[in-house]
Design a protein around this motif. Structure first.
Motif, PDB file in Angstrom:
ATOM      1  N   HIS A  44       0.932  -1.709  -0.104  1.00  0.00           N
ATOM      2  CA  HIS A  44      -0.173   0.138  -0.218  1.00  0.00           C
ATOM      3  C   HIS A  44       0.211   1.648  -0.206  1.00  0.00           C
ATOM      4  CE1 HIS A  44      -3.211   2.528   0.468  1.00  0.00           C
ATOM      5  NE2 HIS A  44      -3.061   3.182   1.920  1.00  0.00           N
ATOM      6  N   LEU A  45       1.905   1.565   0.815  1.00  0.00           N
ATOM      7  CA  LEU A  45       2.920   2.635   0.751  1.00  0.00           C
ATOM      8  C   LEU A  45       3.452   2.646   0.082  1.00  0.00           C
ATOM      9  CD1 LEU A  45       4.235   1.985   4.855  1.00  0.00           C
ATOM     10  CD2 LEU A  45       2.487   3.727   3.819  1.00  0.00           C
ATOM     11  N   CYS A  46       4.355   1.383  -0.694  1.00  0.00           N
ATOM     12  CA  CYS A  46       4.606   1.881  -2.012  1.00  0.00           C
ATOM     13  C   CYS A  46       3.569   2.099  -2.882  1.00  0.00           C
ATOM     14  CB  CYS A  46       5.444  -0.105  -2.650  1.00  0.00           C
ATOM     15  SG  CYS A  46       6.660  -0.753  -2.002  1.00  0.00           S
ATOM     16  N   ILE A  88       9.939  -5.821  -3.369  1.00  0.00           N
ATOM     17  CA  ILE A  88      11.189  -4.772  -3.212  1.00  0.00           C
ATOM     18  C   ILE A  88      11.628  -5.384  -4.613  1.00  0.00           C
ATOM     19  CG2 ILE A  88      13.359  -4.187  -2.243  1.00  0.00           C
ATOM     20  CD1 ILE A  88      12.531  -5.706   0.369  1.00  0.00           C
ATOM     21  N   LYS A  89      12.247  -6.853  -4.742  1.00  0.00           N
ATOM     22  CA  LYS A  89      12.987  -7.163  -6.567  1.00  0.00           C
ATOM     23  C   LYS A  89      11.388  -6.501  -7.883  1.00  0.00           C
ATOM     24  CE  LYS A  89      15.729 -10.384  -4.947  1.00  0.00           C
ATOM     25  NZ  LYS A  89      17.022  -9.905  -4.916  1.00  0.00           N
ATOM     26  N   PRO A 132       3.836   7.399  -7.449  1.00  0.00           N
ATOM     27  CA  PRO A 132       3.672   8.094  -8.649  1.00  0.00           C
ATOM     28  C   PRO A 132       3.961   9.089  -8.394  1.00  0.00           C
ATOM     29  CG  PRO A 132       1.408   6.714  -7.484  1.00  0.00           C
ATOM     30  CD  PRO A 132       2.713   6.788  -6.897  1.00  0.00           C
ATOM     31  N   PHE A 133       4.434   9.903  -6.802  1.00  0.00           N
ATOM     32  CA  PHE A 133       5.315  10.900  -7.154  1.00  0.00           C
ATOM     33  C   PHE A 133       6.276  10.798  -6.438  1.00  0.00           C
ATOM     34  CE2 PHE A 133       0.923  11.383  -3.735  1.00  0.00           C
ATOM     35  CZ  PHE A 133       0.863  12.110  -4.315  1.00  0.00           C
ATOM     36  N   LEU A 134       7.218   9.184  -6.722  1.00  0.00           N
ATOM     37  CA  LEU A 134       8.264   9.700  -6.549  1.00  0.00           C
ATOM     38  C   LEU A 134       9.016   9.646  -8.831  1.00  0.00           C
ATOM     39  CD1 LEU A 134       9.399   6.756  -3.699  1.00  0.00           C
ATOM     40  CD2 LEU A 134       9.763   9.201  -3.837  1.00  0.00           C
ATOM     41  N   SER A 192      14.369   7.297  -3.847  1.00  0.00           N
ATOM     42  CA  SER A 192      14.253   5.781  -3.809  1.00  0.00           C
ATOM     43  C   SER A 192      13.749   5.599  -2.782  1.00  0.00           C
ATOM     44  CB  SER A 192      15.706   5.282  -3.353  1.00  0.00           C
ATOM     45  OG  SER A 192      16.168   6.380  -2.063  1.00  0.00           O
ATOM     46  N   ILE A 193      13.391   4.558  -2.432  1.00  0.00           N
ATOM     47  CA  ILE A 193      12.720   3.373  -1.912  1.00  0.00           C
ATOM     48  C   ILE A 193      14.136   2.426  -1.319  1.00  0.00           C
ATOM     49  CG2 ILE A 193      10.397   2.245  -0.881  1.00  0.00           C
ATOM     50  CD1 ILE A 193       9.356   3.268  -3.088  1.00  0.00           C
ATOM     51  N   THR A 194      13.300   3.068   0.353  1.00  0.00           N
ATOM     52  CA  THR A 194      14.520   1.833   1.212  1.00  0.00           C
ATOM     53  C   THR A 194      13.707   1.191   2.302  1.00  0.00           C
ATOM     54  OG1 THR A 194      16.093   2.751   0.871  1.00  0.00           O
ATOM     55  CG2 THR A 194      16.249   0.797   3.114  1.00  0.00           C
ATOM     56  N   ILE A 195      12.866  -0.648   2.133  1.00  0.00           N
ATOM     57  CA  ILE A 195      12.092  -1.054   3.006  1.00  0.00           C
ATOM     58  C   ILE A 195      12.978  -2.286   3.930  1.00  0.00           C
ATOM     59  CG2 ILE A 195      10.719  -2.648   2.929  1.00  0.00           C
ATOM     60  CD1 ILE A 195       9.469  -1.984   0.152  1.00  0.00           C
ATOM     61  N   LEU A 196      12.033  -1.683   5.233  1.00  0.00           N
ATOM     62  CA  LEU A 196      12.839  -2.465   6.330  1.00  0.00           C
ATOM     63  C   LEU A 196      11.814  -3.922   5.802  1.00  0.00           C
ATOM     64  CD1 LEU A 196      15.122  -2.298   8.420  1.00  0.00           C
ATOM     65  CD2 LEU A 196      13.171  -1.530  10.234  1.00  0.00           C
ATOM     66  N   THR A 197      12.803  -5.166   6.419  1.00  0.00           N
ATOM     67  CA  THR A 197      12.377  -6.736   5.909  1.00  0.00           C
ATOM     68  C   THR A 197      12.974  -7.006   7.880  1.00  0.00           C
ATOM     69  OG1 THR A 197      11.427  -8.572   4.959  1.00  0.00           O
ATOM     70  CG2 THR A 197      13.717  -7.095   4.508  1.00  0.00           C
TER      71      THR A 197
END
Length: 181
Positions: free
Chosen positions: A23-25, A69-70, A30-32, A39-44
């Motif tokens: 949902h966050l992605c 992520i991929k 669209p804005f990015l 960039s987006i960095t996701i914690l997993t």
């Protein structure tokens, strides 16, 4: 597939770890896309790198986040949006010392301390839990211009824990017997 926790708890883990990230992605991309560099960095969790028989649902959810992520990196690369992840082991935070176990039952202070001590013993590098600062610095690196040619990468920051079984003490004992004797 034997998943020893109730369906409601399975859905909660999936929603918290996968649906929220999707949902966050979907909101951010669209804005990015219209930015010059983004960039987006996701914690997993590093649990997504291999099956964890103690927590199969969390392993599945983490693997799904890693694929998110991929796939998102591939989908957004054309627009210059980089997407990376940081997969961690157990992080030594104040919130962690008050955690629930994997099926949602509150751990006693003694049970939690035992879990944290065991987790620390299973980490080859330094034999201690992840520090929040190390995770944050890795995330900052991936978001920086220094990582401008990295996308779709998942950096594991767990002190080598994901390289071992849950019995690192046994592995060390075996190494000592081979190299010392």
């Amino acid at each position: 597939l034997h998943l020893s926790i109730r369906r409601q708890r399975q859905m909660c883990i999936r929603d918290r770890n996968v649906r929220s990230m999707m949902h966050l992605c979907s909101l951010a991309v669209p804005f990015l896309k219209v930015q010059d560099k983004s960039s987006i960095t996701i914690l997993t969790s590093a649990q997504g790198t291999k099956p964890d028989p103690k927590s199969p649902v969390m392993s599945i959810a983490s693997a799904m986040v890693q694929q998110l992520i991929k796939c998102t990196a591939l989908e957004t690369a054309y627009h210059g949006v980089r997407v990376n992840g940081v997969a961690t082991g157990v992080i030594n935070t104040a919130a962690r010392t008050n955690q629930q176990d994997l099926i949602g039952m509150k751990l006693s202070e003694e049970e939690n301390r035992s879990y944290l001590d065991e987790a620390a013993r299973d980490i080859p590098l330094a034999g201690q839990l992840n520090a929040p600062k190390e995770v944050a610095e890795t995330m900052l690196f991936l978001a920086s211009d220094d990582a401008s040619f990295c996308t779709g990468e998942i950096m594991v920051v767990d002190g080598g824990q994901s390289l071992t079984t849950d019995n690192y003490d046994d592995y060390c004992a075996m190494l000592k017997s081979v190299y010392i004797e």
